[in-house]
Write an enzyme that holds these catalytic residues in place. Sequence first.
Site, PDB file in Angstrom:
ATOM      1  CG  HIS A 127     -20.380 -12.942 -29.081  1.00 21.80           C
ATOM      2  ND1 HIS A 127     -21.052 -13.615 -28.098  1.00 21.80           N
ATOM      3  CD2 HIS A 127     -19.487 -12.137 -28.456  1.00 21.80           C
ATOM      4  CE1 HIS A 127     -20.573 -13.256 -26.913  1.00 21.80           C
ATOM      5  NE2 HIS A 127     -19.613 -12.349 -27.108  1.00 21.80           N
ATOM      6  CG  ASP A 179      14.862  12.760  -2.038  1.00 16.82           C
ATOM      7  OD1 ASP A 179      14.214  11.871  -2.605  1.00 16.82           O
ATOM      8  OD2 ASP A 179      15.702  12.530  -1.145  1.00 16.82           O
ATOM      9  CD  GLU A 229      11.884   4.972  -2.670  1.00 15.98           C
ATOM     10  OE1 GLU A 229      11.061   5.900  -2.558  1.00 15.98           O
ATOM     11  OE2 GLU A 229      12.548   4.550  -1.701  1.00 15.98           O
ATOM     12  CG  HIS A 230      15.601   6.593  -4.312  1.00 16.06           C
ATOM     13  ND1 HIS A 230      15.151   6.299  -3.032  1.00 16.06           N
ATOM     14  CD2 HIS A 230      14.830   7.595  -4.778  1.00 16.06           C
ATOM     15  CE1 HIS A 230      14.141   7.105  -2.737  1.00 16.06           C
ATOM     16  NE2 HIS A 230      13.921   7.894  -3.773  1.00 16.06           N
ATOM     17  CD  GLN A 287      17.250   8.812   0.078  1.00 13.73           C
ATOM     18  OE1 GLN A 287      16.042   8.550   0.133  1.00 13.73           O
ATOM     19  NE2 GLN A 287      17.697  10.049  -0.131  1.00 13.73           N
ATOM     20  CG  HIS A 328      13.955   9.562   4.390  1.00 11.53           C
ATOM     21  ND1 HIS A 328      13.091  10.620   4.340  1.00 11.53           N
ATOM     22  CD2 HIS A 328      14.645   9.601   3.226  1.00 11.53           C
ATOM     23  CE1 HIS A 328      13.236  11.262   3.204  1.00 11.53           C
ATOM     24  NE2 HIS A 328      14.181  10.661   2.507  1.00 11.53           N
TER      25      HIS A 328
END
Length: 458
Positions: free
Chosen positions: A446, A387, A353-354, A284, A287
């Site tokens: 109402h 992924d 996230e992961h 990761q 990236h």
Amino acid sequence: MTTSPELPATPPAAAVSFRTVDLRGRGLTLAGLRAAVPRARQHTMADAEQKVLDIIKAVREDGFAALSDLALRFDGVQQVHPRVPAASLARALAELDPAVRSALEESISRARRFADGQRPRDLDVELGDGALVSQNWVPVSRVGLYVPGGLAVYPSSVIMNVVPALAAGVQSIALASPPQKDFGGLPHPTILAAAALLGIDEVYAIGGAQAIAAFAYGVPAHDVGPALEPVDVVTGPGNIFVATAKRLVKGVVGIDSEAGTTEIAILADSTAQPALVAADLISQAEHDPQAASVLITDSEDLAAAVRTELDLQAAGTKHSARVCEALSGPQSGVVLVEDLAQGIAACDAYAAEHLEIMTADAPAVAARIRNAGAIFVGDYSPVSLGDYCAGSNHVLPTSGTAAFSSGLNVTTFLRAIQVINYSRAALQEVSGHIVSLSGAEDLPAHGEAVTARFREAN
């Protein structure tokens, strides 16, 4: 797999400086844990906001002329109209490497099977004789899907955006990806090929915050070409400018989440294999220099062994400089915890996230996690699987937002519409309750709207 594209090249490789955050013996509350776990510096969103507001304003006021100016400024591309010609899509698919095409087809197949299983069922509930309340799931009419460019190429993100939209039944799908100077001002050909493989023919060479603005507000037709119609929902990962743009247009359109730079957390104990832990942290980190890689463990020996593996593996990987910068940043590091219970608490505070679980009895540990975009269980479920070919979706919430939001899925593109169908007798049965409650709220009209239906003249 979220990204932060369009960043400058990283400096030459340096040794990894993987910092330590020691939580042992501190007795931290949830707020304390959230403050202690590694995070990227938080000033970036505020810094980006004014720039993104200026971009949105330019796109709304000047349309295609603004998009052309922005393509030249940010991408070095001279552009008249951003729509990708159909012939370019067909050519990209025809010229796609057969091995890559086969891999994309397998990824699409698995993603479709998972997405098809996600669609919720319509629901009818009979609350009495003639009293029927239903919930119907209806797809939005049009979506705009963003696929980043920059430091890497993401045909997998085409799949992750498009497949759940198709499974939801969305009829109008537009896709945007940054123009590439090396490819004649079009998005990368593998991006175009993936779109063509999925039957998406409305593709735009637009990057960054300007793509989000164009989707949210639309761009009127002009001499240079046809209109880009506004959408109902915008999805897809991107850098801090894309995430900021999505935050700023939320309410004008729906969004999936503010998916920013990718992050991985690994909860591991002494049974974990250091080489695998390091490999996944590096996967990761490659990236982006701002990617976050976090190890949470109660084993000092494991932490030391992982540091050794990071130095060895980072030096030999292709994007070594980028990896070393990401691993050495404030967003990455080892979090030492007292025991598994504190490790789980730290994971929930971080809301990754992961999140990988590399512990004894990993499935049972994974079942105790409350906050994560996606959880990867055991040695044979690395984030890289998610992924590309797990069938799950890699567009996931980042920066702790997994505590309250979900990854991209079929329901992102659906709306739950409630339908109320009461007969005269069924309404009359509850009319007294309605009159009582409307009186209690000092809204007598109402109640009168109900009693009017039972006057003798009716």
